[in-house]
Design a protein around this motif. Structure first.
Motif, short mmCIF file in Angstrom:
data_model
loop_
_atom_site.label_atom_id
_atom_site.label_comp_id
_atom_site.label_asym_id
_atom_site.label_seq_id
_atom_site.Cartn_x
_atom_site.Cartn_y
_atom_site.Cartn_z
N ALA A 221 29.25 -15.02 98.04
CA ALA A 221 28.57 -13.97 97.28
C ALA A 221 29.58 -13.23 96.40
N PRO A 222 29.21 -12.93 95.15
CA PRO A 222 30.14 -12.23 94.25
C PRO A 222 30.28 -10.75 94.66
N VAL A 223 31.50 -10.37 95.02
CA VAL A 223 31.73 -9.00 95.46
C VAL A 223 32.89 -8.34 94.70
N ILE B 176 23.26 -22.52 110.37
CA ILE B 176 24.00 -21.26 110.50
C ILE B 176 25.28 -21.30 109.68
N LEU B 177 26.02 -22.38 109.76
CA LEU B 177 27.27 -22.50 109.02
C LEU B 177 27.04 -22.58 107.52
N ASN B 178 25.96 -23.25 107.10
CA ASN B 178 25.64 -23.29 105.68
C ASN B 178 25.28 -21.91 105.15
N PHE B 179 24.54 -21.14 105.93
CA PHE B 179 24.20 -19.79 105.51
C PHE B 179 25.45 -18.91 105.44
N ALA B 180 26.34 -19.05 106.42
CA ALA B 180 27.59 -18.29 106.40
C ALA B 180 28.41 -18.64 105.17
N ASN B 181 28.38 -19.89 104.76
CA ASN B 181 29.09 -20.33 103.56
C ASN B 181 28.49 -19.67 102.30
N ILE B 182 27.17 -19.58 102.24
CA ILE B 182 26.51 -18.92 101.11
C ILE B 182 26.91 -17.45 101.06
#
Length: 94
Positions: A44-46, A34-40
Motif C-alpha cells: 500500500a502506498p504510504v 492470508i499471505l497474499n492479503f498481507a502482501n497487498i
C-alpha cells in the motif's frame, strides 16, 4: 505466495495441531490467502501520509470527584443478598 505441504505440516507441528490428510489442502489455501492479503497491505502506498497515533486528537476528559448523598438507601439495598450497616455485605475474598 505458494505454500508447500511440508511447510503446512511443519507449522502444524509447531502449533501442536494434528491435521488429517484431507485438511491439509484447505490449510494450504487459507494460509496462501492470508499471505497474499498481507502482501497487498505491505505494498500500500504510504509515502505521503502523515504520522498518526490515534484516530483523533481528543484527550481523556476527567471530571472532578464529588461526594453525593444518596437519600433512598432502602431502595438501593432492596436487592442485596446480605446487608450490614446500610452497606452491601459480600463474602470475604482473601
Amino acid at each position: 505466495m505458494q505454500i508447500s505441504k511440508e511447510e503446512i505440516l511443519h507449522i502444524a507441528n509447531l502449533a501442536h495441531l494434528d491435521l488429517e490428510e484431507n485438511e491439509i489442502e484447505n490449510y494450504i489455501l487459507n494460509l496462501q490467502d492470508i499471505l497474499n492479503f498481507a502482501n497487498i497491505v505491505n505494498q500500500a502506498p504510504v509515502e505521503n501520509l502523515d504520522i498518526t497515533i490515534g484516530n483523533n486528537e481528543e484527550k481523556n476528559v476527567f471530571r472532578k470527584d464529588e461526594i453525593k448523598v444518596f437519600e433512598d438507601n432502602e431502595s438501593l439495598l432492596q436487592n442485596a443478598i446480605a446487608k450490614e450497616q446500610n452497606m452491601f455485605k459480600i463474602p470475604k475474598v482473601l
